[in-house]
Design a protein around this motif. Sequence first.
Motif, PDB file in Angstrom:
ATOM      1  N   PRO A 294       0.840  -1.208   0.000  1.00 38.64           N
ATOM      2  CA  PRO A 294       0.000   0.000   0.000  1.00 38.64           C
ATOM      3  C   PRO A 294       0.870   1.250   0.000  1.00 38.64           C
ATOM      4  O   PRO A 294       1.214   1.782   1.041  1.00 38.64           O
ATOM      5  CB  PRO A 294      -0.818  -0.140   1.286  1.00 38.64           C
TER       6      PRO A 294
ATOM      7  N   VAL B 211      -6.746   0.611  -6.527  1.00 36.19           N
ATOM      8  CA  VAL B 211      -7.920   0.360  -5.692  1.00 36.19           C
ATOM      9  C   VAL B 211      -9.165   0.433  -6.563  1.00 36.19           C
ATOM     10  O   VAL B 211      -9.168   1.086  -7.606  1.00 36.19           O
ATOM     11  CB  VAL B 211      -8.034   1.377  -4.533  1.00 36.19           C
TER      12      VAL B 211
ATOM     13  N   PHE C  14      -8.068  -3.602  -2.687  1.00 33.18           N
ATOM     14  CA  PHE C  14      -6.725  -3.277  -3.144  1.00 33.18           C
ATOM     15  C   PHE C  14      -6.340  -4.275  -4.226  1.00 33.18           C
ATOM     16  O   PHE C  14      -6.463  -5.479  -4.049  1.00 33.18           O
ATOM     17  CB  PHE C  14      -5.732  -3.317  -1.986  1.00 33.18           C
TER      18      PHE C  14
ATOM     19  N   VAL D 176      -6.133   0.051   6.093  1.00 37.52           N
ATOM     20  CA  VAL D 176      -6.587  -0.928   5.096  1.00 37.52           C
ATOM     21  C   VAL D 176      -7.936  -1.516   5.516  1.00 37.52           C
ATOM     22  O   VAL D 176      -8.850  -1.647   4.698  1.00 37.52           O
ATOM     23  CB  VAL D 176      -5.526  -2.030   4.888  1.00 37.52           C
TER      24      VAL D 176
ATOM     25  N   ILE E 178      -1.430   4.829  -3.397  1.00 40.81           N
ATOM     26  CA  ILE E 178      -2.587   3.942  -3.344  1.00 40.81           C
ATOM     27  C   ILE E 178      -3.477   4.303  -2.159  1.00 40.81           C
ATOM     28  O   ILE E 178      -4.705   4.305  -2.270  1.00 40.81           O
ATOM     29  CB  ILE E 178      -2.140   2.469  -3.292  1.00 40.81           C
TER      30      ILE E 178
END
Length: 156
Positions: A53, A134, A123, A113, A57
């Motif tokens: 991540p 995403v 994701f 997350v 993102i």
Amino acid sequence: MTSGDSVEYGDTDFVGAFILNTLMFIMSTIAFNLNNVDIFSSRAFFAFMAIIPTAEILRAARALLGWNQRQLAASAGVARPTVHKLETRGVMRGENARETGDNATLESVEALVQAYQAQGIEFIEATSSTGSGVRWRTPDGRTGEDPSEESVKKKK
């Protein structure tokens, strides 16, 4: 018995014990590293994740929801500066600025997350032909609710 004599062990017992001890050592080393290593500079944590991540993102996921950093922080149960650090890590500001976000904890990343996933965000792992990113998990889009106004209010 002399030094030239050999001692017979049950081959299966010896090999099995060796493999078991080696696996236990590796697992304890991994657990130690995950708890004691700066996860963003070493990438130790991300060796176990399907997707890294990145700051971009994380920002894209927040933009998909239309949330500001305070709303995300309230939903994830982290401080707003933590969200800022995670979303700007690697960005240098000014001539002598240091990298931000390099002391984020595994729990903070997991909290963000999980907050995104609770809202229906998925994701996407990079492939040989597409990049990571995403998207909405279902065609209906969002599955969660905005955090309450009380939880989002700026603290004085």
